[in-house]
Design an enzyme around this catalytic site. Structure first.
Site, PDB file in Angstrom:
ATOM      1  N   CYS A 166      16.735 -13.985  26.284  1.00  0.00           N
ATOM      2  CA  CYS A 166      15.599 -14.645  25.651  1.00  0.00           C
ATOM      3  C   CYS A 166      15.953 -15.437  24.395  1.00  0.00           C
ATOM      4  O   CYS A 166      16.400 -16.565  24.479  1.00  0.00           O
ATOM      5  CB  CYS A 166      14.498 -13.624  25.372  1.00  0.00           C
ATOM      6  SG  CYS A 166      12.860 -14.391  25.206  1.00  0.00           S
ATOM      7  N   LYS A 196      21.083  -7.877  23.535  1.00  0.00           N
ATOM      8  CA  LYS A 196      20.553  -9.144  23.033  1.00  0.00           C
ATOM      9  C   LYS A 196      21.168  -9.432  21.670  1.00  0.00           C
ATOM     10  O   LYS A 196      21.160  -8.582  20.777  1.00  0.00           O
ATOM     11  CB  LYS A 196      19.035  -9.054  22.939  1.00  0.00           C
ATOM     12  CG  LYS A 196      18.317 -10.340  22.600  1.00  0.00           C
ATOM     13  CD  LYS A 196      16.810 -10.135  22.745  1.00  0.00           C
ATOM     14  CE  LYS A 196      16.007 -11.407  22.525  1.00  0.00           C
ATOM     15  NZ  LYS A 196      14.567 -11.193  22.819  1.00  0.00           N
ATOM     16  N   GLU A 219      13.682  -9.709  31.108  1.00  0.00           N
ATOM     17  CA  GLU A 219      13.946  -8.882  29.934  1.00  0.00           C
ATOM     18  C   GLU A 219      13.000  -7.677  29.912  1.00  0.00           C
ATOM     19  O   GLU A 219      11.792  -7.815  30.151  1.00  0.00           O
ATOM     20  CB  GLU A 219      13.735  -9.764  28.696  1.00  0.00           C
ATOM     21  CG  GLU A 219      13.904  -9.095  27.362  1.00  0.00           C
ATOM     22  CD  GLU A 219      13.591 -10.057  26.219  1.00  0.00           C
ATOM     23  OE1 GLU A 219      14.096  -9.830  25.105  1.00  0.00           O
ATOM     24  OE2 GLU A 219      12.836 -11.039  26.439  1.00  0.00           O
TER      25      GLU A 219
END
Length: 673
Positions: free
Chosen positions: A171, A114, A45
């Site tokens: 994540c 995300k 990320e």
């Protein structure tokens, strides 16, 4: 090696806010992935800027550097074959998004934002980024001169390799109750990748693997996780360069945590096995239909076969865990399943005696241990275990001694009933050529030693059926009724290595779910961990006997021993090594593997042990017996399932007894030609 995809989790070194340095680090690992023929490589990320840039994520210069770096990365990697998924901050429609970008062939294929932004404890991403959940389905964005898909509704699908479909999450998406990966796998993703930064605190690595294993098991997919590497800011946090690949609940490969060097964690993912898992688990398809969401499928290219040595461990003994602690736990579970299942059947019958034929071999020894423990569970005396040794034409002193010693050490009731004379009489009734009118049993044995060609299948099976007759009659004669405990194991069920209406028959088959290669481990575990806890029986004598049994060759002992008393009839010389048959059984029944796939894997696992021709020979034996002996499995006795492979006709395996094996054998014969 078709059906495998080579995939890597790449952990580059990081220089916070230095896009040029990070670009070079990413390119270095991408080039390595190209040189090693990967289909996919996944980076952390925000790896082009560093995750810990914090308020610099609103700095125009850094954001422009990130966009320029993305275009430079695509251009410089034009000749690299793997698709790369890279993390960076990207401005879209006036907002900054934390995104994963799929790049291949000099082009940006898709941009995935995300979904969930953590804003608790040490995390404050809402301060800088906008959530992907607000991006409408079907959205696009512009990168350079190209308009590309932008959103969480994207799957990346390999052209010409239908089983390689990649879903992307970032994540925090991994940590929420309903992660995007669940919906991605239901939509068709066979590989889910997670680009993380994920600082490290004590115990977090174990939790990451727990979540990834659960996601990949539920999703019947591979899960690739990669966290930030060395170089992220240590102002308040520490990063451990953690990366790993999980397939269907099992960790295949991991990085060296806290390494200061770049790493490429590479593994060949078995997509064909995952496809089989989805086909055979109907509830997966039901759930996919219930949660069907529209997705966009973006194409990329990938090789459809591995053309060099396979990058994954192929276990020789897939039923036997290689880790000692895991093996101990597995043996405990198996033994508990068997003993509790038998105790439950006994409770349904009242207080039956357990009648067991003991030969001094592995299977009957294992069954005796299970039976003795089941009696303990039921509060019945060990004398209710009737161990019957029935010497026949081929019984050697060593196995007979072990059988009797085992029974005495367990505290069981011991019966010795020779079937030699009954065998001679039965053969005489059949006008069998091995028997003369004035023979006794000793003369018959002598003739068979002199003329071994007379020892045919009729002579062998007469003994097996007589032994079963004796056991059944003893059960009838028991004061409270008897239960004949079967001894045949899973490997013998698969091969049909039993006599129909002989040892094929029992009233309860305690070993039916345990393969031969694992039975040895369970006996060894009982000897070291369990017998010392028993308050009855001769513990030391029992341990010595169990070790002696483990050293005894596998044999039905239906033909006479050599003149010096050595066992002459060795099972594995006739039907092949059990370690190979258990390997074939696991991959054919558990994974639905084609014969060529089984041979490919066997060549990897047994490279130093068997030449290819021998593997073909024994796979031919396995397949022929597995198909032709189904009629025995179709009427097998009850017995507990203990592992993922079982052959009960009432549960896991329903197969016609007259299915034809010809095309399977033809594929084995054509292998390598």
């Amino acid at each position: 090696m078709r059906g495998f995809a080579r995939i890597a989790a790449a952990v580059p070194t990081c220089a916070v806010a230095d896009v040029e340095a990070n670009l070079a680090s990413v390119l270095g690992l991408w080039q390595q992935a190209h040189d090693e023929h990967h289909a996919l490589v996944v980076f952390p990320e925000l790896c082009l800027t560093g995750y810990t840039a914090r308020d610099l994520f609103h700095d125009h210069h850094l954001l422009q550097q990130a966009r320029d770096g993305l275009q430079a990365l695509a251009k410089q990697a034009r000749a690299l074959s793997p698709m790369a998924v890279v993390g960076l901050p990207l401005v879209v429609d006036g907002g900054v998004y934390n995104v994963a970008v799929a790049i291949q062939g000099g082009r940006v294929r898709a941009v995935i934002p995300k979904t969930y932004l953590p804003n608790y404890r040490e995390f404050e991403e809402v301060r800088w980024f906008r959530p992907g959940s607000e991006v409408p389905a079907g959205a696009t964005t512009t990168v350079g001169d190209e308009t590309v898909p932008f959103g969480t509704d994207v799957l990346l699908e390999a052209e010409g390799f239908a089983s390689l479909t990649v879903g992307v999450e970032l994540c925090e998406d991994f940590w929420v109750p309903v992660p995007p990966s669940a919906l991605l796998s239901l939509a068709g993703a066979t590989v889910v990748v997670n680009l993380s930064a994920s600082n490290f605190i004590v115990g977090k690595a174990e939790l990451r693997r727990l979540l990834a294993r659960a996601s990949s098991d539920r999703g019947k997919c591979a899960y690739v996780y990669v966290a930030a590497g060395p170089g992220e800011s240590s102002t308040d946090l520490a990063f451990d360069a953690d990366a790993f690949v999980v397939e269907n609940g099992r960790v295949l490969a991991s990085s060296t945590r806290f390494s200061r060097e770049p790493q490429l964690v590479s593994v060949d993912v078995d997509l064909e096995r995952l496809a089989r898992e989805r086909l055979s688990t109907n509830s997966f398809g039901d759930c996919a239909r219930a949660h069907r969401n529209p997705v966009r499928r973006v194409a990329f290219s990938a090789p459809d076969a591995i053309t060099e040595p396979l990058r994954r461990t192929v276990a020789k003994h897939p039923f036997v865990p290689s880790d000692p602690d895991t093996l101990d736990a597995r043996c405990w579970e198996i033994f508990e399943i068997q003993t509790n299942a038998l105790a439950t059947r006994m409770r349904a019958l009242g207080r039956p005696s357990l009648v067991l034929g003991v030969s001094g071999g592995l299977d009957s020894t294992h069954a005796a241990l299970v039976a003795a423990t089941a009696l303990d569970l039921r509060g019945q005396p060990r004398e209710d275990l009737v161990c019957v040794t029935m010497p026949g034409l081929g019984t050697t002193d060593g196995t007979k001694t072990n059988a009797e010693a085992l029974a005495h050490a367990l505290g069981a009731t011991v019966r010795v009933i020779s079937i030699a004379e009954a065998t001679r009489l039965t053969l005489q009734l059949l006008d069998h050529p091995s028997v003369a009118a004035d023979d006794d049993a000793a003369a018959l044995v002598a003739r068979l030693r002199a003329r071994p060609e007379l020892g045919d299948v009729t002579l062998e099976n007469v003994q097996a059926r007589l032994r079963t007759l004796v056991l059944m009659c003893l059960a009838n004669a028991a004061p409270n009724g008897g239960l004949v405990v079967g001894t045949g194991d899973l490997s013998e069920k698969a091969l049909g290595w039993s006599t129909y209406a002989g040892d094929h028959i029992a009233m309860y088959d305690v070993n039916a779910g345990v393969p031969k290669t694992l039975i040895q481990s369970v006996i060894r575990w009982v000897a070291s961990e369990r017998v010392g806890t028993w308050s009855v029986g001769d513990v030391e004598a029992l341990r010595a006997t169990l070790l002696s049994v483990l050293d005894t060759p596998i044999s039905p002992e239906l033909l006479p021993a050599d003149a010096d008393g050595t066992i002459a009839q060795l099972t594995e010389s006739k039907i092949g090594p059990y370690e190979l048959h258990d390997f074939f059984l696991h991959h054919i029944v558990r994974d639905g593997a084609r014969p060529t796939r089984v041979l490919d894997l066997a060549r990897v696992a047994f490279a130093d042990d068997y030449p290819t021709g021998e593997l073909q020979r024994w796979l031919t034996v396995f397949l022929r017996r597995f198909f032709t002996q189904q009629f025995k499995r179709s009427c097998t006795a009850d017995g507990p399932k203990v592992g993922p492979v079982a052959l009960s006709p009432r549960g896991d395996w329903r197969m016609p007894s007259d299915a034809r094996v010809r095309s399977w054998l033809a594929e084995v014969e054509a292998y390598g030609k």
